[in-house]
Design an enzyme around this catalytic site. Structure first.
Site, PDB file in Angstrom:
ATOM      1  N   ASP A   9      10.491   6.939  16.117  1.00 16.67           N
ATOM      2  CA  ASP A   9      11.853   7.212  16.583  1.00 16.67           C
ATOM      3  C   ASP A   9      12.331   5.922  17.248  1.00 16.67           C
ATOM      4  OD1 ASP A   9      14.143   8.650  17.803  1.00 16.67           O
ATOM      5  OD2 ASP A   9      12.983   8.401  19.647  1.00 16.67           O
ATOM      6  N   ASP A  11      15.648   5.524  19.761  1.00 19.10           N
ATOM      7  CA  ASP A  11      16.191   5.642  21.122  1.00 19.10           C
ATOM      8  C   ASP A  11      15.268   6.439  22.035  1.00 19.10           C
ATOM      9  OD1 ASP A  11      19.236   5.692  19.465  1.00 19.10           O
ATOM     10  OD2 ASP A  11      18.708   4.179  20.950  1.00 19.10           O
ATOM     11  N   GLU A  18      18.842   4.985  26.195  1.00 18.97           N
ATOM     12  CA  GLU A  18      19.888   5.990  26.352  1.00 18.97           C
ATOM     13  C   GLU A  18      20.868   5.666  27.477  1.00 18.97           C
ATOM     14  OE1 GLU A  18      20.992   7.924  24.316  1.00 18.97           O
ATOM     15  OE2 GLU A  18      19.350   8.507  23.019  1.00 18.97           O
ATOM     16  N   GLU A  54      28.884  13.098  16.951  1.00 19.55           N
ATOM     17  CA  GLU A  54      28.744  14.535  17.207  1.00 19.55           C
ATOM     18  C   GLU A  54      28.791  14.805  18.711  1.00 19.55           C
ATOM     19  OE1 GLU A  54      26.904  12.630  15.346  1.00 19.55           O
ATOM     20  OE2 GLU A  54      26.873  13.463  13.316  1.00 19.55           O
ATOM     21  N   ARG A  55      28.238  13.850  19.489  1.00 23.38           N
ATOM     22  CA  ARG A  55      28.198  14.051  20.948  1.00 23.38           C
ATOM     23  C   ARG A  55      29.601  13.968  21.543  1.00 23.38           C
ATOM     24  NH1 ARG A  55      24.016  10.289  22.503  1.00 23.38           N
ATOM     25  NH2 ARG A  55      22.782  11.778  21.324  1.00 23.38           N
ATOM     26  N   HIS A  81      33.793   5.814  18.224  1.00 21.01           N
ATOM     27  CA  HIS A  81      32.346   5.559  18.161  1.00 21.01           C
ATOM     28  C   HIS A  81      32.060   4.116  17.740  1.00 21.01           C
ATOM     29  CE1 HIS A  81      28.149   5.994  16.502  1.00 21.01           C
ATOM     30  NE2 HIS A  81      28.032   6.464  17.745  1.00 21.01           N
ATOM     31  N   THR A 121      15.524   7.750  12.746  1.00 22.14           N
ATOM     32  CA  THR A 121      16.375   7.789  13.940  1.00 22.14           C
ATOM     33  C   THR A 121      17.730   8.416  13.649  1.00 22.14           C
ATOM     34  OG1 THR A 121      17.496   6.418  15.616  1.00 22.14           O
ATOM     35  CG2 THR A 121      17.229   5.463  13.430  1.00 22.14           C
TER      36      THR A 121
HETATM   37  C1  XBP Z   1      19.125   9.264  19.754  1.00 22.50           C
HETATM   38  C2  XBP Z   1      20.476   9.755  19.474  1.00 22.50           C
HETATM   39  C3  XBP Z   1      21.567   8.750  19.211  1.00 22.50           C
HETATM   40  C4  XBP Z   1      21.818   7.909  20.458  1.00 22.50           C
HETATM   41  C5  XBP Z   1      23.182   7.264  20.433  1.00 22.50           C
HETATM   42  O1  XBP Z   1      18.637   8.742  18.531  1.00 22.50           O
HETATM   43  O2  XBP Z   1      20.682  10.956  19.422  1.00 22.50           O
HETATM   44  O3  XBP Z   1      22.732   9.488  18.892  1.00 22.50           O
HETATM   45  O4  XBP Z   1      21.811   8.777  21.605  1.00 22.50           O
HETATM   46  O5  XBP Z   1      23.288   6.445  19.277  1.00 22.50           O
HETATM   47  P1  XBP Z   1      17.021   8.763  18.211  1.00 22.50           P
HETATM   48  P2  XBP Z   1      24.564   6.613  18.302  1.00 22.50           P
HETATM   49  O6  XBP Z   1      16.857   9.714  17.066  1.00 22.50           O
HETATM   50  O7  XBP Z   1      16.686   7.333  17.860  1.00 22.50           O
HETATM   51  O8  XBP Z   1      16.302   9.217  19.476  1.00 22.50           O
HETATM   52  O9  XBP Z   1      25.784   6.607  19.194  1.00 22.50           O
HETATM   53  O10 XBP Z   1      24.487   5.419  17.376  1.00 22.50           O
HETATM   54  O11 XBP Z   1      24.350   7.928  17.610  1.00 22.50           O
HETATM   55 MG    MG Z   2      14.769   9.382  20.664  1.00 23.03          MG
END
Ligand code: XBP
Ligand code: MG
Length: 241
Positions: A9, A11, A18, A54-55, A81, A121
């Site tokens: 993974d 992030d 994060e 999505e967030r 975004h 990811t």
């Molecule tokens: C974590 C996520 C990502 C990041 C933000 O990814 O959910 O959305 O929080 O990055 P991972 P983006 O699967 O690597 O833990 O804004 O590019 O989505």
């Molecule tokens: Mg992660």
């Protein structure tokens, strides 16, 4: 059985990213004249939704009942975004987000041992490329046999799609690979794809439910301990006497 592949993974796992994402979101909101501010407590809640676009949508739809959506709502979210990603990659290039303890060593040792590397990811390919170049060096993207990012699949974590996408490209059996994750969504995704998964926690995911993980670590600073737990070959230099 020694794993023939490690799927990382990004992030929270390769690097503790994060909070930088959170700051980048807030910079993008301010630049677009929105007084939205995602503090740590709110962001911890919003992180249950994977994917930055999505967030943002989840935040608007659950926290801003009076928000009037523009005609091209999808385009509005996409552009907001993109601005956020610009701020985030700038922070990466400034060297503000180091790789987590033990990660560089693990990647170097896995390469030496002929273990395949891959990435699964939710974040974007641009973020991954910038993080790898900054944290592991200019040619490091080529070390990964498969790099599954963000929108390449229809359903983001906790759906297994991204891990299945990576597995299809690794051509390996179930027992031949392990995953390294940091979050409950990530663990659910990799386990649903049938992958033995180890977890490294961070300040945002420490209280998540990691039921089913092969083992949970605060970090990989004791890399030998991880190698023993994951049954990975210890490189010669690290055999303890
Ligand atoms: C974590 C996520 C990502 C990041 C933000 O990814 O959910 O959305 O929080 O990055 P991972 P983006 O699967 O690597 O833990 O804004 O590019 O989505
Ligand atoms: Mg992660």
């Amino acid at each position: 059985m020694t794993a023939k592949a490690i799927i990382f993974d990004v992030d929270g796992t390769l690097a503790d990213t994060e909070d930088a994402h959170r700051i980048a979101f807030n910079k993008a909101f301010a630049e677009n004249h929105f007084d939205w501010n995602w503090d740590v407590a709110l962001y911890e809640k919003l992180l249950k939704v994977t994917g930055g676009k999505e967030r943002i949508k989840y935040f608007i739809e659950t926290c801003l009942p009076g928000f009037s959506k523009p005609a091209d709502y999808e385009g509005f979210i996409k552009n907001l975004h993109l601005v956020k990603t610009g701020h985030y990659t700038a922070m990466l290039r400034e060297g503000l987000i180091p790789m987590r303890p033990g990660i560089k060593q693990l990647i170097e040792d896995a390469r030496q041992a002929g273990i395949a590397l891959a990435i699964a990811t939710t974040t974007s390919a641009e973020n991954v490329a910038t993080l790898l170049r900054q944290g592991l060096g200019a040619d490091s993207e080529s070390w990964f046999a498969a790099t599954g990012c963000g929108d390449v699949i229809p359903h983001k974590k906790p759906a297994p799609d991204i891990y299945r996408w990576v597995l299809e490209r690794l051509h390996l059996d179930a027992a031949d690979r392990i995953a390294l994750e940091d979050s409950e969504n990530g663990l659910r995704s990799s386990m649903a794809a049938g992958i033995k998964t180890f977890v490294v926690t961070n300040s945002y995911t420490r209280n998540h439910d990691f039921t089913g993980a092969a083992a949970v670590f605060d970090d990989l600073s004791d890399i030998e301990y991880f190698y023993r737990a994951a049954e990975l070959p210890l490189p010669k230099r690290q055999v303890s006497v």
